[in-house]
Design a protein around this motif. Sequence first.
Motif, short mmCIF file in Angstrom:
data_model
loop_
_atom_site.label_atom_id
_atom_site.label_comp_id
_atom_site.label_asym_id
_atom_site.label_seq_id
_atom_site.Cartn_x
_atom_site.Cartn_y
_atom_site.Cartn_z
N MET A 197 0.75 -25.22 -19.24
CA MET A 197 1.31 -25.20 -20.62
C MET A 197 2.67 -24.53 -20.64
N LEU A 198 2.80 -23.47 -19.83
CA LEU A 198 4.06 -22.72 -19.84
C LEU A 198 5.22 -23.55 -19.32
N ARG A 199 4.93 -24.44 -18.36
CA ARG A 199 6.00 -25.27 -17.81
C ARG A 199 6.71 -26.00 -18.95
N GLY A 200 5.92 -26.58 -19.84
CA GLY A 200 6.49 -27.31 -20.98
C GLY A 200 7.24 -26.37 -21.92
N LEU A 201 6.68 -25.19 -22.17
CA LEU A 201 7.33 -24.26 -23.11
C LEU A 201 8.66 -23.76 -22.55
N HIS A 202 8.71 -23.49 -21.24
CA HIS A 202 9.98 -23.04 -20.65
C HIS A 202 11.02 -24.16 -20.70
N ALA A 203 10.58 -25.39 -20.48
CA ALA A 203 11.53 -26.51 -20.53
C ALA A 203 12.13 -26.57 -21.94
N ARG A 204 11.36 -26.22 -22.93
CA ARG A 204 11.84 -26.34 -24.31
C ARG A 204 12.63 -25.11 -24.76
N TYR A 205 12.13 -23.89 -24.43
CA TYR A 205 12.74 -22.68 -25.01
C TYR A 205 13.62 -21.90 -24.04
N ARG B 134 -0.07 -8.83 -29.79
CA ARG B 134 1.02 -8.03 -29.24
C ARG B 134 2.06 -9.02 -28.71
N THR B 135 3.22 -8.50 -28.26
CA THR B 135 4.23 -9.43 -27.76
C THR B 135 3.94 -9.78 -26.30
N PHE B 136 3.91 -11.07 -26.03
CA PHE B 136 3.80 -11.53 -24.65
C PHE B 136 5.14 -12.16 -24.28
N ILE B 137 5.70 -11.73 -23.15
CA ILE B 137 6.96 -12.31 -22.68
C ILE B 137 6.62 -13.12 -21.42
N PHE B 138 7.23 -14.29 -21.31
CA PHE B 138 7.03 -15.11 -20.11
C PHE B 138 8.39 -15.37 -19.48
N VAL B 139 8.49 -15.12 -18.19
CA VAL B 139 9.78 -15.25 -17.50
C VAL B 139 9.62 -16.28 -16.38
N ALA B 140 10.58 -17.23 -16.32
CA ALA B 140 10.51 -18.25 -15.26
C ALA B 140 11.90 -18.43 -14.68
N ASP B 141 12.40 -17.41 -14.02
CA ASP B 141 13.76 -17.49 -13.50
C ASP B 141 13.92 -16.45 -12.38
N HIS B 142 14.61 -16.86 -11.31
CA HIS B 142 14.77 -15.97 -10.14
C HIS B 142 15.42 -14.64 -10.53
N GLN B 143 16.58 -14.76 -11.20
CA GLN B 143 17.35 -13.54 -11.44
C GLN B 143 16.67 -12.61 -12.43
N LEU B 144 16.12 -13.22 -13.48
CA LEU B 144 15.43 -12.38 -14.48
C LEU B 144 14.21 -11.70 -13.85
N THR B 145 13.49 -12.44 -13.01
CA THR B 145 12.32 -11.85 -12.35
C THR B 145 12.76 -10.66 -11.50
N HIS B 146 13.89 -10.84 -10.80
CA HIS B 146 14.42 -9.75 -9.98
C HIS B 146 14.84 -8.57 -10.86
N SER B 147 15.48 -8.87 -12.01
CA SER B 147 15.92 -7.79 -12.91
C SER B 147 14.74 -6.97 -13.39
N PHE C 89 6.24 -16.46 -14.33
CA PHE C 89 5.82 -17.80 -13.92
C PHE C 89 6.54 -18.11 -12.61
N VAL C 90 5.81 -17.96 -11.50
CA VAL C 90 6.47 -18.04 -10.20
C VAL C 90 6.23 -19.38 -9.48
N ALA C 91 5.37 -20.22 -10.08
CA ALA C 91 4.93 -21.43 -9.36
C ALA C 91 6.09 -22.34 -8.97
N ASP C 92 7.13 -22.40 -9.82
CA ASP C 92 8.19 -23.37 -9.55
C ASP C 92 9.42 -22.75 -8.85
N LEU C 93 9.38 -21.45 -8.59
CA LEU C 93 10.58 -20.82 -7.99
C LEU C 93 10.94 -21.47 -6.66
N GLY C 94 9.94 -21.83 -5.89
CA GLY C 94 10.19 -22.43 -4.57
C GLY C 94 10.70 -23.86 -4.63
N LEU C 95 10.72 -24.43 -5.83
CA LEU C 95 11.15 -25.83 -5.96
C LEU C 95 12.48 -25.94 -6.70
#
Length: 484
Positions: free
Chosen positions: A54-62, A72-85, A374-380
Amino acid sequence: MEWLTILLCVTFSLPLIFMLRLHGRKKLPPGPPSLFFIAKFLLPWRRVPDIGPMLRGLHARYGPIISIWFLRTFIFVADHQLTHSFLVKGGGNFDDRPPPNAIMKLFFPRGIGVSPYGAYWRLVRRNITMQVLHPSRIRLFAPARQRACEAMVASLRDNDADVITVRPLLARSLFELIVEMSIGARLSREVLDEMQAMNQEIFLAMAEFPVFSILPALTMRKRWARYVSLREMQSEVLLPLIRATRSADDAPCYADSLIKLRVADEGDRPLTDAEMVSLCSEFMIVTMDASVSMMEWIMAELVSHPEAQAKVYEEVRGKTDVSEGEDDLPYLRAVILESLRLHPGAHLILPHRVQSDTEVGGYMVPKGAVINFFVADLGLEETMWTATQDFQPERFLDGGADVDMDITGSREIKMAPFGAGRRMCPGYMVAMQHAECLVGTLVREFQWLPLARAEDATIVDMTEEQASFIVMKHNLQACIIPRA
Ligand code: HEM
């Protein structure tokens, strides 16, 4: 009855959730309305791992960082640099964990993975790292690895089936090894069978539908009663094994270190029985499926790529002990990394909790928010890798584009199957060494071939299925030819 309860809980929570979402919306990362998320994710048939796709679609959109309000607030991160930060540069601000859900609290109440950042977590994390997972300790288990490998090969030689299903074979050998590392025991086949079945049931419970884990006593009374009795069985089976007297000649196991451990901040007390059972079962249960799935994918890639299998064979032939962690199997190590890049195990690493308000990427990340990566797609990611869909272990070897890739992500995160930062998986080295050992032995002893099917004799079905981890939808089956 269970359905009615769920419906009432969700209906009465909606107005409150909606109001709370409006409050605090201003500077948060973008994201879907809470109602949309609740309607999609909190359906009764959803399981925890369903959130990944589900998150794959949400990240593509937002975009690469999104927020969702649900109590509570849930944050989802799907990016190399942000994950590193967050995970590496963020100092200690993101090293806490949110409180565990009811199922994790029942089975692993004082496990390392669910413990909040603090003195107890530091104590038990340092203990596992130094007393069990340190390379000097791992070396002491060489005889156990040797035994597990020999038993695995013997079971294949005794088996005259035409087709081998690889996953149960790997699972049994790894379990024998993990049991020996955690409680120092060599158990009979029957006891191992019983423990494996119990552990599997507990493991599956962890992926239950999220609402069940929010209000289990209300929403799943019968199942909850079963889980409570499983927890009792878990203690009955494990405690005598943890407390058993072990021979001084055996390598010191995890249980030995737990018995000696003292909680200095709490009057120098020893660990309680519940804590020791939690920690030992975390070691035996949570880590098993990830490791077995990783090895099944590696074997699937080797069956699909005979030229890569031949190179692994060249590396391991003639070695009595495959992999003693001496960096002497560069090609096999590259195969493991390439397989992890393509099949990273899970969509999300364990959740982290923010300790103080922070601004990242121009957005407010508030104290108390739960951050998921969300780390599943980092390698792709095509901006980070070349030929992303191809299986090319050579990229990690001398002269390859990714020879310097650092799996711990301390300099840069290119993929993160084991997380990164202070809460990174402490078992990553041992997990890779076990894969080298078991996969290397299988390839040293046998040639692995795809099933001869009429349509295409070279194809392995690599379809993924979202279970607790990203697993092969159809367990790998292969034919074997003993090596001369
Ligand atoms: C292929 C096998 C494995 C994979 C893919 C894996 C992956 C992970 C991931 C993604 C995390 C969360 C990291 C984070 O929150 O940033 C984690 C945590 C953890 N892993 Fe592993 N793991 C594996 C095997 C193991 C093994 C073999 C052990 C121990 C023997 C282990 C022990 C742990 C522990 C104790 C934690 C919690 C760390 C903490 O919260 O401080 N894992 N693992």
